[in-house]
Design a protein around this motif. Structure first.
Motif, PDB file in Angstrom:
ATOM      1  N   LEU A  61      14.039  16.909 -41.897  1.00  0.00           N
ATOM      2  CA  LEU A  61      14.045  16.382 -43.263  1.00  0.00           C
ATOM      3  C   LEU A  61      15.073  17.120 -44.100  1.00  0.00           C
ATOM      4  O   LEU A  61      15.071  18.347 -44.164  1.00  0.00           O
ATOM      5  CB  LEU A  61      12.650  16.535 -43.891  1.00  0.00           C
ATOM      6  CG  LEU A  61      12.513  16.127 -45.356  1.00  0.00           C
ATOM      7  CD1 LEU A  61      12.807  14.649 -45.568  1.00  0.00           C
ATOM      8  CD2 LEU A  61      11.113  16.457 -45.868  1.00  0.00           C
ATOM      9  N   ILE A 107      11.016  15.815 -36.194  1.00  0.00           N
ATOM     10  CA  ILE A 107      11.684  15.248 -37.363  1.00  0.00           C
ATOM     11  C   ILE A 107      12.481  16.308 -38.111  1.00  0.00           C
ATOM     12  O   ILE A 107      12.076  17.470 -38.173  1.00  0.00           O
ATOM     13  CB  ILE A 107      10.608  14.606 -38.273  1.00  0.00           C
ATOM     14  CG1 ILE A 107      10.311  13.204 -37.739  1.00  0.00           C
ATOM     15  CG2 ILE A 107      11.010  14.577 -39.728  1.00  0.00           C
ATOM     16  CD1 ILE A 107       9.182  12.534 -38.405  1.00  0.00           C
ATOM     17  N   ARG A 135       6.586  17.587 -37.055  1.00  0.00           N
ATOM     18  CA  ARG A 135       7.653  18.358 -37.697  1.00  0.00           C
ATOM     19  C   ARG A 135       8.686  18.847 -36.698  1.00  0.00           C
ATOM     20  O   ARG A 135       9.845  19.046 -37.050  1.00  0.00           O
ATOM     21  CB  ARG A 135       7.067  19.532 -38.478  1.00  0.00           C
ATOM     22  CG  ARG A 135       6.381  19.039 -39.735  1.00  0.00           C
ATOM     23  CD  ARG A 135       5.741  20.173 -40.464  1.00  0.00           C
ATOM     24  NE  ARG A 135       4.830  19.656 -41.477  1.00  0.00           N
ATOM     25  CZ  ARG A 135       4.076  20.420 -42.228  1.00  0.00           C
ATOM     26  NH1 ARG A 135       4.136  21.726 -42.083  1.00  0.00           N
ATOM     27  NH2 ARG A 135       3.291  19.890 -43.121  1.00  0.00           N
ATOM     28  N   ILE A 149       4.233  15.717 -44.049  1.00  0.00           N
ATOM     29  CA  ILE A 149       3.980  16.683 -45.123  1.00  0.00           C
ATOM     30  C   ILE A 149       3.081  16.100 -46.215  1.00  0.00           C
ATOM     31  O   ILE A 149       2.839  16.733 -47.218  1.00  0.00           O
ATOM     32  CB  ILE A 149       5.289  17.268 -45.719  1.00  0.00           C
ATOM     33  CG1 ILE A 149       6.236  16.185 -46.203  1.00  0.00           C
ATOM     34  CG2 ILE A 149       6.008  18.134 -44.701  1.00  0.00           C
ATOM     35  CD1 ILE A 149       7.541  16.731 -46.765  1.00  0.00           C
ATOM     36  N   HIS A 155      11.211  26.473 -36.803  1.00  0.00           N
ATOM     37  CA  HIS A 155      10.593  25.302 -36.186  1.00  0.00           C
ATOM     38  C   HIS A 155       9.980  25.633 -34.827  1.00  0.00           C
ATOM     39  O   HIS A 155       9.548  24.737 -34.099  1.00  0.00           O
ATOM     40  CB  HIS A 155      11.621  24.176 -36.020  1.00  0.00           C
ATOM     41  CG  HIS A 155      11.887  23.439 -37.295  1.00  0.00           C
ATOM     42  ND1 HIS A 155      12.892  23.785 -38.164  1.00  0.00           N
ATOM     43  CD2 HIS A 155      11.256  22.379 -37.854  1.00  0.00           C
ATOM     44  CE1 HIS A 155      12.867  22.972 -39.197  1.00  0.00           C
ATOM     45  NE2 HIS A 155      11.893  22.109 -39.037  1.00  0.00           N
ATOM     46  N   PHE A 211       0.407  16.816 -37.352  1.00  0.00           N
ATOM     47  CA  PHE A 211       1.624  16.930 -38.143  1.00  0.00           C
ATOM     48  C   PHE A 211       2.564  18.030 -37.660  1.00  0.00           C
ATOM     49  O   PHE A 211       3.753  17.957 -37.863  1.00  0.00           O
ATOM     50  CB  PHE A 211       1.304  17.088 -39.637  1.00  0.00           C
ATOM     51  CG  PHE A 211       0.606  18.360 -39.974  1.00  0.00           C
ATOM     52  CD1 PHE A 211       1.321  19.498 -40.287  1.00  0.00           C
ATOM     53  CD2 PHE A 211      -0.790  18.407 -39.992  1.00  0.00           C
ATOM     54  CE1 PHE A 211       0.676  20.675 -40.604  1.00  0.00           C
ATOM     55  CE2 PHE A 211      -1.451  19.585 -40.303  1.00  0.00           C
ATOM     56  CZ  PHE A 211      -0.716  20.723 -40.605  1.00  0.00           C
ATOM     57  N   ARG A 212       2.017  19.054 -36.990  1.00  0.00           N
ATOM     58  CA  ARG A 212       2.901  20.118 -36.508  1.00  0.00           C
ATOM     59  C   ARG A 212       3.854  19.605 -35.443  1.00  0.00           C
ATOM     60  O   ARG A 212       5.040  19.937 -35.424  1.00  0.00           O
ATOM     61  CB  ARG A 212       2.096  21.282 -35.941  1.00  0.00           C
ATOM     62  CG  ARG A 212       1.581  22.132 -37.049  1.00  0.00           C
ATOM     63  CD  ARG A 212       0.820  23.338 -36.578  1.00  0.00           C
ATOM     64  NE  ARG A 212       0.258  23.936 -37.755  1.00  0.00           N
ATOM     65  CZ  ARG A 212       0.948  24.710 -38.570  1.00  0.00           C
ATOM     66  NH1 ARG A 212       2.194  25.036 -38.294  1.00  0.00           N
ATOM     67  NH2 ARG A 212       0.402  25.185 -39.657  1.00  0.00           N
TER      68      ARG A 212
HETATM   69  P1  ADP Z   1       1.671  25.145 -43.194  1.00  0.00           P
HETATM   70  O1  ADP Z   1       1.837  24.960 -44.674  1.00  0.00           O
HETATM   71  O2  ADP Z   1       0.524  24.337 -42.651  1.00  0.00           O
HETATM   72  O3  ADP Z   1       1.693  26.565 -42.734  1.00  0.00           O
HETATM   73  P2  ADP Z   1       4.330  24.915 -42.069  1.00  0.00           P
HETATM   74  O4  ADP Z   1       4.385  26.412 -42.066  1.00  0.00           O
HETATM   75  O5  ADP Z   1       4.594  24.186 -40.803  1.00  0.00           O
HETATM   76  O6  ADP Z   1       2.924  24.379 -42.581  1.00  0.00           O
HETATM   77  O7  ADP Z   1       5.299  24.384 -43.173  1.00  0.00           O
HETATM   78  C1  ADP Z   1       5.359  24.931 -44.461  1.00  0.00           C
HETATM   79  C2  ADP Z   1       6.055  23.931 -45.352  1.00  0.00           C
HETATM   80  O8  ADP Z   1       7.382  23.694 -44.868  1.00  0.00           O
HETATM   81  C3  ADP Z   1       5.371  22.604 -45.350  1.00  0.00           C
HETATM   82  O9  ADP Z   1       4.450  22.489 -46.400  1.00  0.00           O
HETATM   83  C4  ADP Z   1       6.477  21.625 -45.500  1.00  0.00           C
HETATM   84  O10 ADP Z   1       6.724  21.330 -46.866  1.00  0.00           O
HETATM   85  C5  ADP Z   1       7.676  22.320 -44.949  1.00  0.00           C
HETATM   86  N1  ADP Z   1       8.039  21.820 -43.613  1.00  0.00           N
HETATM   87  C6  ADP Z   1       7.664  22.318 -42.421  1.00  0.00           C
HETATM   88  N2  ADP Z   1       8.220  21.641 -41.415  1.00  0.00           N
HETATM   89  C7  ADP Z   1       8.968  20.699 -41.974  1.00  0.00           C
HETATM   90  C8  ADP Z   1       9.803  19.675 -41.468  1.00  0.00           C
HETATM   91  N3  ADP Z   1      10.004  19.467 -40.165  1.00  0.00           N
HETATM   92  N4  ADP Z   1      10.429  18.910 -42.316  1.00  0.00           N
HETATM   93  C9  ADP Z   1      10.244  19.096 -43.616  1.00  0.00           C
HETATM   94  N5  ADP Z   1       9.495  20.028 -44.180  1.00  0.00           N
HETATM   95  C10 ADP Z   1       8.845  20.813 -43.380  1.00  0.00           C
END
Ligand code: ADP
Ligand code: ADP
Length: 224
Positions: free
Chosen positions: A81, A79, A76, A53, A105, A72-73
């Motif tokens: 968090l 992982i 996530r 992130i 997710h 990073f996708r």
């Molecule tokens: P994007 O902002 O690129 O659309 P996502 O929709 O995957 O990204 O995620 C949105 C927000 O959710 C991210 O900015 C992050 O803060 C949080 N996030 C997503 N997946 C996770 C994860 N596995 N662990 C912690 N925070 C996450």
């Protein structure tokens, strides 16, 4: 192979501040690693990068052999968090909160897994309660359940007991002990040495953006 491998990781913020100054660290499957350090040490910066992130300025982070910085996708999905703040919708039920989290997710529904997570965290008999009906300790358990909903390989706890009372801290320590028995790999940050000593297998001491030492808990106490 280690589940997480960090090499020469650096982070310089836009204002020129060097928050990480070259971190090297391996984390093994099934271990509990505590990152111990004062406020401003760089703990949250490190966790944010490993969780995909935030971007590093240099270096490499591999999670299960995959480059977190490049993808990073993917990271996530590997992982989980647990954030410091309770940010969940208070009017939703425990069951929905945790199973929706799995959907967010991108994983298809798996009620058996959600049930296991809720049972492991002693939340099963609360599954139909809304979050606002739960105690502070139970709400924290829901955050952990959310982070485990998609079957991550590693669980990150960012200052799990910052600002909570003694009873809640002990409760959180018990939760970590339960997860260890279930084989979950955990990285947590803390500024309480007693907490690191109580729940971790290894402790990394971080200060001023540097990892000063990483030790088995038993040898750490002799060095500090
Ligand atoms: P994007 O902002 O690129 O659309 P996502 O929709 O995957 O990204 O995620 C949105 C927000 O959710 C991210 O900015 C992050 O803060 C949080 N996030 C997503 N997946 C996770 C994860 N596995 N662990 C912690 N925070 C996450
Ligand atoms: P910790 O979690 O150990 O308290 P952080 O990783 O949050 O430490 O912060 C490390 C240092 O980086 C602190 O001195 C903090 O003020 C600084 N810092 C954090 N975020 C930013 C930012 N966006 N821009 C500039 N400096 C930052």
């Amino acid at each position: 192979a280690p589940i997480i491998s960090i090499r020469d990781l650096t982070k310089t913020y836009a204002n020129g501040f060097q928050a990480l100054k070259g971190i090297d660290l391996d984390v093994e499957r099934g271990e509990i690693l505590a990152l111990l350090g004062p406020n401003g040490a760089g703990k949250t910066t490190l966790i944010s990068i490993v969780c995909g992130i935030a971007n590093p300025s240099g270096g490499h982070v591999l999670v299960d052999g995959k480059d977190v910085v490049k993808d990073f996708r993917l990271t996530r999905s590997m992982i989980g968090l647990v954030p410091q703040e309770l940010t969940t919708d208070q009017f939703e039920t425990v069951w929905n909160t945790v199973s929706f989290s799995r959907g967010l997710h991108g994983k298809k529904a798996n009620p058996a897994h959600i049930e296991k997570v809720l049972r492991d965290l002693s939340l099963w008999d609360k599954k139909d309660n809304t979050l606002r009906q739960l105690s502070g300790g139970m709400k924290r358990r829901v955050l952990i359940a959310k982070a485990l909903s998609h079957e991550p390989m590693v669980l990150f706890l960012d200052e799990p007991t910052a600002g909570v009372d003694v009873a809640l801290r002990k409760d959180m320590w018990e939760v970590v002990a339960t997860l260890r028995r279930a084989g979950v790999t955990i990285i947590l940050t803390t500024h309480y040495i007693e907490e690191a000593e109580e729940i971790a297998d290894r402790v990394g001491v971080i200060n001023g953006g540097k990892l000063l030492l990483v030790e088995e808990k038993s040898t750490l106490m002799r060095k500090l």
